[in-house]
Design a protein around this motif. Sequence first.
Motif, PDB file in Angstrom:
ATOM      1  N   SER A   5       0.806  -1.219   0.000  1.00 26.90           N
ATOM      2  CA  SER A   5       0.000   0.000   0.000  1.00 26.90           C
ATOM      3  C   SER A   5       0.845   1.278   0.000  1.00 26.90           C
ATOM      4  O   SER A   5       0.371   2.311  -0.450  1.00 26.90           O
ATOM      5  N   VAL A   6       2.045   1.233   0.512  1.00 25.77           N
ATOM      6  CA  VAL A   6       2.880   2.441   0.428  1.00 25.77           C
ATOM      7  C   VAL A   6       4.261   2.088  -0.129  1.00 25.77           C
ATOM      8  O   VAL A   6       4.657   0.921  -0.165  1.00 25.77           O
ATOM      9  N   PHE A   7       4.977   3.127  -0.571  1.00 21.56           N
ATOM     10  CA  PHE A   7       6.302   2.935  -1.169  1.00 21.56           C
ATOM     11  C   PHE A   7       7.389   2.901  -0.092  1.00 21.56           C
ATOM     12  O   PHE A   7       7.224   3.459   0.986  1.00 21.56           O
ATOM     13  N   VAL A   8       8.491   2.256  -0.437  1.00 25.87           N
ATOM     14  CA  VAL A   8       9.650   2.232   0.465  1.00 25.87           C
ATOM     15  C   VAL A   8      10.845   2.845  -0.257  1.00 25.87           C
ATOM     16  O   VAL A   8      11.172   2.444  -1.383  1.00 25.87           O
ATOM     17  N   SER A   9      11.468   3.845   0.399  1.00 24.62           N
ATOM     18  CA  SER A   9      12.663   4.445  -0.202  1.00 24.62           C
ATOM     19  C   SER A   9      13.879   4.087   0.632  1.00 24.62           C
ATOM     20  O   SER A   9      13.853   4.136   1.857  1.00 24.62           O
ATOM     21  N   GLY A  10      14.940   3.678  -0.034  1.00 25.84           N
ATOM     22  CA  GLY A  10      16.166   3.259   0.649  1.00 25.84           C
ATOM     23  C   GLY A  10      17.064   4.449   0.913  1.00 25.84           C
ATOM     24  O   GLY A  10      17.587   5.059  -0.006  1.00 25.84           O
ATOM     25  N   ALA A  11      17.236   4.808   2.201  1.00 24.95           N
ATOM     26  CA  ALA A  11      18.003   6.002   2.560  1.00 24.95           C
ATOM     27  C   ALA A  11      19.504   5.766   2.433  1.00 24.95           C
ATOM     28  O   ALA A  11      20.023   4.749   2.893  1.00 24.95           O
ATOM     29  N   VAL A  12      20.186   6.726   1.788  1.00 24.94           N
ATOM     30  CA  VAL A  12      21.645   6.688   1.678  1.00 24.94           C
ATOM     31  C   VAL A  12      22.174   8.053   2.098  1.00 24.94           C
ATOM     32  O   VAL A  12      22.009   9.038   1.385  1.00 24.94           O
TER      33      VAL A  12
ATOM     34  N   LYS B 195      16.998   6.900  -2.113  1.00 19.99           N
ATOM     35  CA  LYS B 195      16.874   8.276  -1.645  1.00 19.99           C
ATOM     36  C   LYS B 195      18.190   8.726  -1.006  1.00 19.99           C
ATOM     37  O   LYS B 195      18.514   8.315   0.112  1.00 19.99           O
ATOM     38  N   ALA B 196      18.952   9.529  -1.738  1.00 22.66           N
ATOM     39  CA  ALA B 196      20.180  10.117  -1.180  1.00 22.66           C
ATOM     40  C   ALA B 196      19.756  11.346  -0.413  1.00 22.66           C
ATOM     41  O   ALA B 196      19.134  12.242  -0.969  1.00 22.66           O
ATOM     42  N   GLU B 197      20.050  11.409   0.885  1.00 22.36           N
ATOM     43  CA  GLU B 197      19.553  12.565   1.648  1.00 22.36           C
ATOM     44  C   GLU B 197      20.583  13.166   2.592  1.00 22.36           C
ATOM     45  O   GLU B 197      21.570  12.527   2.945  1.00 22.36           O
ATOM     46  N   THR B 198      20.343  14.433   2.930  1.00 22.62           N
ATOM     47  CA  THR B 198      21.190  15.204   3.844  1.00 22.62           C
ATOM     48  C   THR B 198      22.628  15.300   3.342  1.00 22.62           C
ATOM     49  O   THR B 198      23.553  15.415   4.128  1.00 22.62           O
TER      50      THR B 198
ATOM     51  N   SER C 288      18.657  14.534  -2.380  1.00 23.78           N
ATOM     52  CA  SER C 288      18.292  15.657  -1.520  1.00 23.78           C
ATOM     53  C   SER C 288      19.518  16.158  -0.770  1.00 23.78           C
ATOM     54  O   SER C 288      20.238  15.384  -0.137  1.00 23.78           O
ATOM     55  N   MET C 289      19.769  17.454  -0.870  1.00 21.78           N
ATOM     56  CA  MET C 289      20.937  18.034  -0.188  1.00 21.78           C
ATOM     57  C   MET C 289      20.484  18.938   0.940  1.00 21.78           C
ATOM     58  O   MET C 289      19.307  19.271   1.066  1.00 21.78           O
ATOM     59  N   THR C 290      21.443  19.355   1.754  1.00 21.90           N
ATOM     60  CA  THR C 290      21.150  20.265   2.847  1.00 21.90           C
ATOM     61  C   THR C 290      22.031  21.498   2.690  1.00 21.90           C
ATOM     62  O   THR C 290      23.201  21.379   2.342  1.00 21.90           O
TER      63      THR C 290
END
Length: 796
Positions: free
Chosen positions: A97-104, A142-145, A170-172
């Motif tokens: 029912s929902v998506f899963v994003s792999g955080a890196v 999902k590349a984040e921070t 995604s950057m900070t």
Amino acid sequence: MPDFRKALTDGRVYPYDGGYGTLLQSRGLPAGTSPELWGLQEPDVIRAAHADYMAGGAAVLTTNTFGGSAPKLGEGVDVTDFNRTMAALAREVAGDSVFVSGAVGPTGVFVEPMGPLTFRELVDIFKAQITGLAQGGCDLIKAETHFDLAEIKAVVVAAREVCDLPVLTSMTFEGGQSLTGTSPLTFVDTMQNLGVDLIGINCSAGPEQIMETVELMAERLETPLHVQPNAGLPELEGGETVFKLGPEEFGKLSSKFAEMGAKTIGGCCGTTPDHIRALSEHLESASFSRNQPRRPAPMVVTSRGLSVPLGGDYPSQVIGERINPTGKEDLTAELQSGQFNRALAMAEEQIDAGAGILDVNVGAAMVEEAELLPGLSKALAERFQTPLCLDSTKPEAIEAGLWTSPGSPLVNSISGEPGRMERLGPLCAKLGSPFILLPIKGKKLPVTAAERLEVIEELLRQADDLGIPRRLIMVDALVLTVSSKPEAAKACLEVVQKCREWGLPTTMGLSNISFGLPARELLNATFLSMSLGAGLSSYIANPSSGPLMEARAAGEVLLGRDPGAESFIAGYADWKPGSGGSGGAAVKKAKATTVREAVVRGARDEVLDLVESGLEEGREPFALVNEELIPGIMEVGEKYERKEYFLPQLMLSAETMQKGFERLEPLLEKDSAEVKPKIILATVEGDIHDIGKNIVALMLKNHGFTVVDLGKDVPAEDIVAAAKREGAPLIGLSALMTTTMVRMEDVVKGVRDEGLEAKVLIGGAVITESFCERIGADGWATDAVAAVKLAKQLTA
Ligand code: THG
């Protein structure tokens, strides 16, 4: 299974989940413990967190793998296995029912030139992680921070090598820049060249502050936007970091991003399932439509710190041609011996004269291009922001050069030579590098416009078949010598015009036109004017040619691309007919002439010679330190504060100074008995980030401090004991996370309890003045330059 790629094109705005660090802490994660490793022991807590975000309305979940890379997990953990486990756990909760994003997240280790890793090594590190995420059932990566353009680019390249999942980057940002000097817009340009699926900002600040950064991105943002703000700015209360923006306020403010092209919106630090519930309620009535950029560009070439848009309504750009050994004996000899001094000097001259991009060609006899091209590109990128154009007939040299570039350099060129498009085209697409398409195929050069356009169309079809996006293609109109082919100039103009109609940017090697004729600069300049009129976007030439620069400056006014004729007036107000000058931009001497200048320019290879000649001239070692090295690094510090310099330049200058200082130091002790103030440096317990602290250490050493560096994850007792043992008047503490900064207070307490005189200064991304006051520290600094100032004040 739902398909995230399909979701990207529907009209819905998807609520993301919120922060995990703060949430897990409230559920038992001990401060300073890695949430990843703890999650392995407490899978039920992670499951419950995912489930609560889902119950709050999150349509996309984030795996507990932010620090799931090898450098972060440490030894003894199987990276792929760990990431597969965490991804499978999120998948299990999410179901269909929902998506899963792999955080890196970031690895905490810098890529060269600032750190020890090569880009390729970084890609391999991320591949191990992303392999596990894909195997565990993620719908997207999902590349984040992230704060370094090369590192986030490495995540994208790694994802492409191991799976075909969509990628979100995604950057900070802080104060309009990332930590290593990338602006939000250059981030957007580089990611769009890579063709990522979502581009975003997370962390940094609360929704209101992030709004300003999104405005900067909007200039050229065409890709769906992703936003995850914090629950406001961090504040400290009773020894704990809190984020005060409540769910309702957060939800209302954050839902506004939907009007700015956001496809996905969630929360970062301090947000909870309640925040996401409020947000998803506000998003129910929202609809997604792709952002219309204010000023779209057909092509953008970037470096770590600069974007150069080409084509459309953007002004024309000069690609400086001088770094090319053809016809230059001294440059050839230098490159053959593996030296870059002449090339670096030429770069500086061309930048000062107005080059927007630098062509880099090292092709000469007895030169290993596949080593020299990346070597010189790195040396250039360390010193100058100007984006590069990698020019070689050898595909392996282009390939090696591309693997060392943080941004999107231009590739010169892809022709119809057999195998060239097949080899370099997909590589450019994978690494997000624009290229020049050279319409040459077979032995016969196409002379008429029709012949050229036929080759161009054929190469464009070939590129389309290989899946290469049009935004990466710039057409070379192919300048042939007018003295032997009188019709060639007109054919060139027709090609430029046609490409403009097709929306493709154009370039040309201008000086070819006049070969074999007198008054070449006159012909070149006239041809440039005509070509600009036909719609030319860029040209390869010597930017120190006065007539060419005059023609361009005048042309831009006449084409309405120099509003208020501002640039023209600035450069040509004092112009006289025939003065032929470069129009204002004085051509600086390229080699450093003083030690101070060497430090300011980061001329690491020149500083020792200059120190030697200073000594030979009879200057006191002490004077060389006080009148050259120190004022030099102070000037660098000021430039850094004014945002003229960024971290790479700061570190290069610090290294240059260090080299000079190491030569002088043994001589100093003889003629001065001055003691250098000692400072104990450490990253506090539970925190394993030491990039910031290492930069501070380097800068402090360069300002004459004796630095005792205790490393990272250091218990308060050890720090206090070291200060006591060393009799140090100063202690410098670093912490990156809101969860570990509270350990700083233990050190302050320990120092006071032991009755030590030592002053404690603190720093780190989340440190604020009120926090500093609250824990009774003696001062706080926002960056390495401010830290040196503060250390000096405290020891004065
Ligand atoms: N299209 C594309 N790339 C190109 C060209 C082009 N790259 C190479 C060339 N043409 C453009 N670059 C140069 C570089 C140097 C010179 C001319 C074009 C040149 N060199 C002088 C000589 O040979 O005598 C040296 C003069 C000096 O010292 O500067 O003229 O068409 N895509």
